[in-house]
Design a protein around this motif. Structure first.
Motif, PDB file in Angstrom:
ATOM      1  N   LEU A  63       0.827  -1.211   0.000  1.00 32.81           N
ATOM      2  CA  LEU A  63       0.000   0.000   0.000  1.00 32.81           C
ATOM      3  C   LEU A  63       0.860   1.259   0.000  1.00 32.81           C
ATOM      4  N   LEU A  64       2.001   1.215   0.682  1.00 30.22           N
ATOM      5  CA  LEU A  64       2.879   2.380   0.715  1.00 30.22           C
ATOM      6  C   LEU A  64       3.566   2.624  -0.621  1.00 30.22           C
ATOM      7  N   ALA A  65       3.605   1.620  -1.481  1.00 30.90           N
ATOM      8  CA  ALA A  65       4.224   1.773  -2.796  1.00 30.90           C
ATOM      9  C   ALA A  65       3.352   2.601  -3.743  1.00 30.90           C
ATOM     10  N   ILE A  66       2.078   2.770  -3.420  1.00 25.11           N
ATOM     11  CA  ILE A  66       1.181   3.598  -4.235  1.00 25.11           C
ATOM     12  C   ILE A  66       1.469   5.052  -3.866  1.00 25.11           C
ATOM     13  N   PRO A  67       1.852   5.898  -4.833  1.00 29.37           N
ATOM     14  CA  PRO A  67       2.392   7.229  -4.521  1.00 29.37           C
ATOM     15  C   PRO A  67       1.598   8.071  -3.526  1.00 29.37           C
ATOM     16  N   VAL A  68       0.411   8.493  -3.821  1.00 28.00           N
ATOM     17  CA  VAL A  68      -0.320   9.400  -2.935  1.00 28.00           C
ATOM     18  C   VAL A  68      -0.892   8.645  -1.744  1.00 28.00           C
ATOM     19  N   VAL A  69      -1.371   7.447  -1.973  1.00 34.44           N
ATOM     20  CA  VAL A  69      -1.953   6.635  -0.911  1.00 34.44           C
ATOM     21  C   VAL A  69      -0.904   6.326   0.152  1.00 34.44           C
ATOM     22  N   GLY A  70       0.327   6.087  -0.277  1.00 34.28           N
ATOM     23  CA  GLY A  70       1.397   5.767   0.658  1.00 34.28           C
ATOM     24  C   GLY A  70       1.678   6.882   1.644  1.00 34.28           C
ATOM     25  N   ILE A  71       1.705   8.109   1.158  1.00 34.14           N
ATOM     26  CA  ILE A  71       1.977   9.247   2.042  1.00 34.14           C
ATOM     27  C   ILE A  71       0.849   9.429   3.045  1.00 34.14           C
ATOM     28  N   VAL A  72      -0.376   9.331   2.557  1.00 37.56           N
ATOM     29  CA  VAL A  72      -1.533   9.470   3.453  1.00 37.56           C
ATOM     30  C   VAL A  72      -1.530   8.356   4.494  1.00 37.56           C
ATOM     31  N   LEU A  73      -1.260   7.126   4.058  1.00 39.37           N
ATOM     32  CA  LEU A  73      -1.252   6.007   4.992  1.00 39.37           C
ATOM     33  C   LEU A  73      -0.154   6.136   6.039  1.00 39.37           C
ATOM     34  N   LEU A  74       0.992   6.691   5.661  1.00 35.42           N
ATOM     35  CA  LEU A  74       2.049   6.892   6.649  1.00 35.42           C
ATOM     36  C   LEU A  74       1.566   7.777   7.787  1.00 35.42           C
TER      37      LEU A  74
ATOM     38  N   VAL B 282      -1.600   8.260   8.635  1.00 36.23           N
ATOM     39  CA  VAL B 282      -2.651   7.531   9.359  1.00 36.23           C
ATOM     40  C   VAL B 282      -2.027   6.518  10.306  1.00 36.23           C
ATOM     41  N   TYR B 283      -1.036   5.775   9.809  1.00 39.16           N
ATOM     42  CA  TYR B 283      -0.370   4.793  10.658  1.00 39.16           C
ATOM     43  C   TYR B 283       0.371   5.465  11.808  1.00 39.16           C
TER      44      TYR B 283
ATOM     45  N   PHE C 218      -0.114   8.510  13.277  1.00 39.35           N
ATOM     46  CA  PHE C 218      -0.863   9.315  14.235  1.00 39.35           C
ATOM     47  C   PHE C 218      -2.263   8.800  14.517  1.00 39.35           C
ATOM     48  N   GLY C 219      -2.627   7.655  13.950  1.00 39.53           N
ATOM     49  CA  GLY C 219      -3.927   7.063  14.229  1.00 39.53           C
ATOM     50  C   GLY C 219      -3.968   6.504  15.640  1.00 39.53           C
ATOM     51  N   SER C 220      -5.090   6.667  16.308  1.00 38.73           N
ATOM     52  CA  SER C 220      -5.183   6.230  17.703  1.00 38.73           C
ATOM     53  C   SER C 220      -5.454   4.732  17.819  1.00 38.73           C
ATOM     54  N   ASN C 221      -5.904   4.110  16.751  1.00 38.09           N
ATOM     55  CA  ASN C 221      -6.284   2.700  16.816  1.00 38.09           C
ATOM     56  C   ASN C 221      -5.296   1.826  16.052  1.00 38.09           C
ATOM     57  N   GLU C 222      -4.035   2.229  15.986  1.00 38.83           N
ATOM     58  CA  GLU C 222      -3.032   1.493  15.223  1.00 38.83           C
ATOM     59  C   GLU C 222      -2.172   0.625  16.122  1.00 38.83           C
ATOM     60  N   ASN C 223      -1.619  -0.401  15.524  1.00 44.57           N
ATOM     61  CA  ASN C 223      -0.668  -1.263  16.214  1.00 44.57           C
ATOM     62  C   ASN C 223       0.563  -0.441  16.582  1.00 44.57           C
ATOM     63  N   PRO C 224       1.050  -0.532  17.814  1.00 44.02           N
ATOM     64  CA  PRO C 224       2.208   0.282  18.216  1.00 44.02           C
ATOM     65  C   PRO C 224       3.464   0.011  17.389  1.00 44.02           C
ATOM     66  N   ASN C 225       3.620  -1.224  16.923  1.00 43.42           N
ATOM     67  CA  ASN C 225       4.778  -1.538  16.082  1.00 43.42           C
ATOM     68  C   ASN C 225       4.725  -0.753  14.775  1.00 43.42           C
ATOM     69  N   ARG C 226       3.566  -0.787  14.125  1.00 45.56           N
ATOM     70  CA  ARG C 226       3.392  -0.067  12.863  1.00 45.56           C
ATOM     71  C   ARG C 226       3.442   1.434  13.098  1.00 45.56           C
ATOM     72  N   GLN C 227       2.897   1.884  14.208  1.00 46.66           N
ATOM     73  CA  GLN C 227       2.870   3.307  14.524  1.00 46.66           C
ATOM     74  C   GLN C 227       4.285   3.850  14.714  1.00 46.66           C
ATOM     75  N   ASN C 228       5.119   3.150  15.472  1.00 48.62           N
ATOM     76  CA  ASN C 228       6.499   3.590  15.676  1.00 48.62           C
ATOM     77  C   ASN C 228       7.303   3.527  14.380  1.00 48.62           C
ATOM     78  N   TRP C 229       7.069   2.486  13.581  1.00 51.51           N
ATOM     79  CA  TRP C 229       7.755   2.359  12.304  1.00 51.51           C
ATOM     80  C   TRP C 229       7.385   3.527  11.384  1.00 51.51           C
ATOM     81  N   ALA C 230       6.100   3.880  11.328  1.00 54.82           N
ATOM     82  CA  ALA C 230       5.655   4.972  10.464  1.00 54.82           C
ATOM     83  C   ALA C 230       6.236   6.307  10.925  1.00 54.82           C
ATOM     84  N   LYS C 231       6.299   6.528  12.227  1.00 52.65           N
ATOM     85  CA  LYS C 231       6.894   7.769  12.738  1.00 52.65           C
ATOM     86  C   LYS C 231       8.370   7.848  12.380  1.00 52.65           C
TER      87      LYS C 231
END
Length: 84
Positions: free
Chosen positions: A23-34, A36-37, A39-52
């Motif tokens: 999903l991150l490989a899709i240009p605009v969707v990837g940036i938005v998902l980063l 969301v991952y 700063f989203g409150s309902n995200e897995n902490p592993n994915r959240q820290n990786w995205a930050k």
């Protein structure tokens, strides 16, 4: 000690990581998902820290590229002014 009973606390599977990376490989969707991952409150902490961490790394690289363009541009401008 905290247990891993909550589904947001479980480690991500290989399938979930592959889905995330595809999903991150899709240009605009990837940036938005980063964002969301990260700063989203309902995200897995592993994915959240990786995205930050990924966003910080992208910010540092972008800043270095901008500084490089400014330095290169000023060198080119000085060279062109000297040749005129």
């Amino acid at each position: 000690m905290e247990t891993l009973e909550n589904s947001n606390q479980k480690p991500l599977s290989v399938k979930e990581w592959l889905k995330t990376l595809l999903l991150l490989a899709i240009p605009v969707v990837g940036i938005v998902l980063l964002f969301v991952y990260a700063f989203g409150s309902n995200e897995n902490p592993n994915r959240q820290n990786w995205a930050k961490a990924y966003l910080i790394l992208v910010g540092i690289i972008l800043a270095l590229v901008i500084v490089g363009f400014i330095i290169f541009g000023s060198i080119m401008a000085a060279t062109m002014a000297a040749n005129s």
